[in-house]
Design a protein around this motif. Sequence first.
Motif, PDB file in Angstrom:
ATOM      1  N   LEU A  81       1.109  -1.183  -0.052  1.00 14.63           N
ATOM      2  CA  LEU A  81      -0.070  -0.002  -0.035  1.00 14.63           C
ATOM      3  C   LEU A  81       0.882   1.264   0.218  1.00 14.63           C
ATOM      4  O   LEU A  81       1.741   1.307   0.805  1.00 14.63           O
ATOM      5  CB  LEU A  81      -0.947  -0.076   1.194  1.00 14.63           C
ATOM      6  N   THR A  82       0.750   2.181  -0.900  1.00 11.86           N
ATOM      7  CA  THR A  82       1.601   3.373  -0.977  1.00 11.86           C
ATOM      8  C   THR A  82       0.717   4.523  -1.453  1.00 11.86           C
ATOM      9  O   THR A  82      -0.611   4.362  -1.761  1.00 11.86           O
ATOM     10  CB  THR A  82       2.790   2.963  -2.046  1.00 11.86           C
ATOM     11  N   VAL A  90      -2.658   3.796  -3.144  1.00 12.13           N
ATOM     12  CA  VAL A  90      -2.490   2.907  -4.279  1.00 12.13           C
ATOM     13  C   VAL A  90      -2.277   1.265  -3.646  1.00 12.13           C
ATOM     14  O   VAL A  90      -1.465   1.396  -2.744  1.00 12.13           O
ATOM     15  CB  VAL A  90      -1.431   3.221  -5.363  1.00 12.13           C
ATOM     16  N   ALA A  91      -2.876   0.398  -4.308  1.00 13.53           N
ATOM     17  CA  ALA A  91      -2.489  -1.004  -3.717  1.00 13.53           C
ATOM     18  C   ALA A  91      -1.727  -1.747  -5.025  1.00 13.53           C
ATOM     19  O   ALA A  91      -2.240  -1.613  -5.980  1.00 13.53           O
ATOM     20  CB  ALA A  91      -3.740  -1.771  -3.501  1.00 13.53           C
ATOM     21  N   ARG A  92      -0.858  -2.097  -4.721  1.00 14.38           N
ATOM     22  CA  ARG A  92       0.154  -2.875  -5.819  1.00 14.38           C
ATOM     23  C   ARG A  92      -0.298  -4.426  -5.388  1.00 14.38           C
ATOM     24  O   ARG A  92       0.081  -4.904  -4.385  1.00 14.38           O
ATOM     25  CB  ARG A  92       1.651  -2.458  -5.689  1.00 14.38           C
ATOM     26  N   LEU A  93      -0.795  -4.915  -6.581  1.00  8.98           N
ATOM     27  CA  LEU A  93      -0.969  -6.589  -6.217  1.00  8.98           C
ATOM     28  C   LEU A  93       0.014  -7.310  -6.737  1.00  8.98           C
ATOM     29  O   LEU A  93       0.956  -6.818  -7.324  1.00  8.98           O
ATOM     30  CB  LEU A  93      -2.094  -6.480  -7.474  1.00  8.98           C
ATOM     31  N   ASP A  94      -0.079  -8.546  -6.323  1.00  2.77           N
ATOM     32  CA  ASP A  94       0.770  -9.739  -6.707  1.00  2.77           C
ATOM     33  C   ASP A  94       1.113  -9.864  -8.217  1.00  2.77           C
ATOM     34  O   ASP A  94       2.223 -10.370  -8.512  1.00  2.77           O
ATOM     35  CB  ASP A  94       0.520 -10.932  -5.810  1.00  2.77           C
ATOM     36  N   GLN A  98      -1.157  -2.048 -10.403  1.00  2.00           N
ATOM     37  CA  GLN A  98      -1.509  -0.969  -9.392  1.00  2.00           C
ATOM     38  C   GLN A  98      -2.926  -0.475  -9.469  1.00  2.00           C
ATOM     39  O   GLN A  98      -3.308   0.014 -10.674  1.00  2.00           O
ATOM     40  CB  GLN A  98      -0.362   0.318  -9.546  1.00  2.00           C
ATOM     41  N   ILE A  99      -3.490  -0.450  -8.266  1.00  3.96           N
ATOM     42  CA  ILE A  99      -4.809   0.029  -8.368  1.00  3.96           C
ATOM     43  C   ILE A  99      -5.228   1.120  -7.408  1.00  3.96           C
ATOM     44  O   ILE A  99      -4.853   1.334  -6.309  1.00  3.96           O
ATOM     45  CB  ILE A  99      -6.120  -1.180  -7.844  1.00  3.96           C
TER      46      ILE A  99
END
Length: 125
Positions: A81-82, A90-94, A98-99
């Motif tokens: 989470l950044t 922004v959530a960076r997923l595996d 980036q969402i």
Amino acid sequence: MSTPDMIRFRYNQAILAAAIIAFLGALPLASARTYLLPVLLIPLAVGLWAWRAGTDADPRGLRLRALTGQRRIGWEQVVELTTDPRGRAVARLDDGRQIVLPAVRGTDLPRLVSATDQTLPDLAG
């Protein structure tokens, strides 16, 4: 339905108030000619978006809500989470995507993490 451990992030409700005022202001224009009736759809769509859009966080994951749909993301998919340069969370997923989390600012990240039932490390000490 909201559970006690769910944290909800929504946009400022002033947007909804502005949409209602814009709708009322557009009524005389839209009633002048029938081909101008679609003008009413713009403030209506903005009002519905302001009422519905946002992010819900609970121990199972995130639910991102938009005007017409929603998306569920489990915490196991979230790598980081950044914030972005505009201050949005922004959530960076595996899988590398980036969402942007609707209605969540960078300053809201500690509240968001608290929904995971985990704690943030104390960086001050």
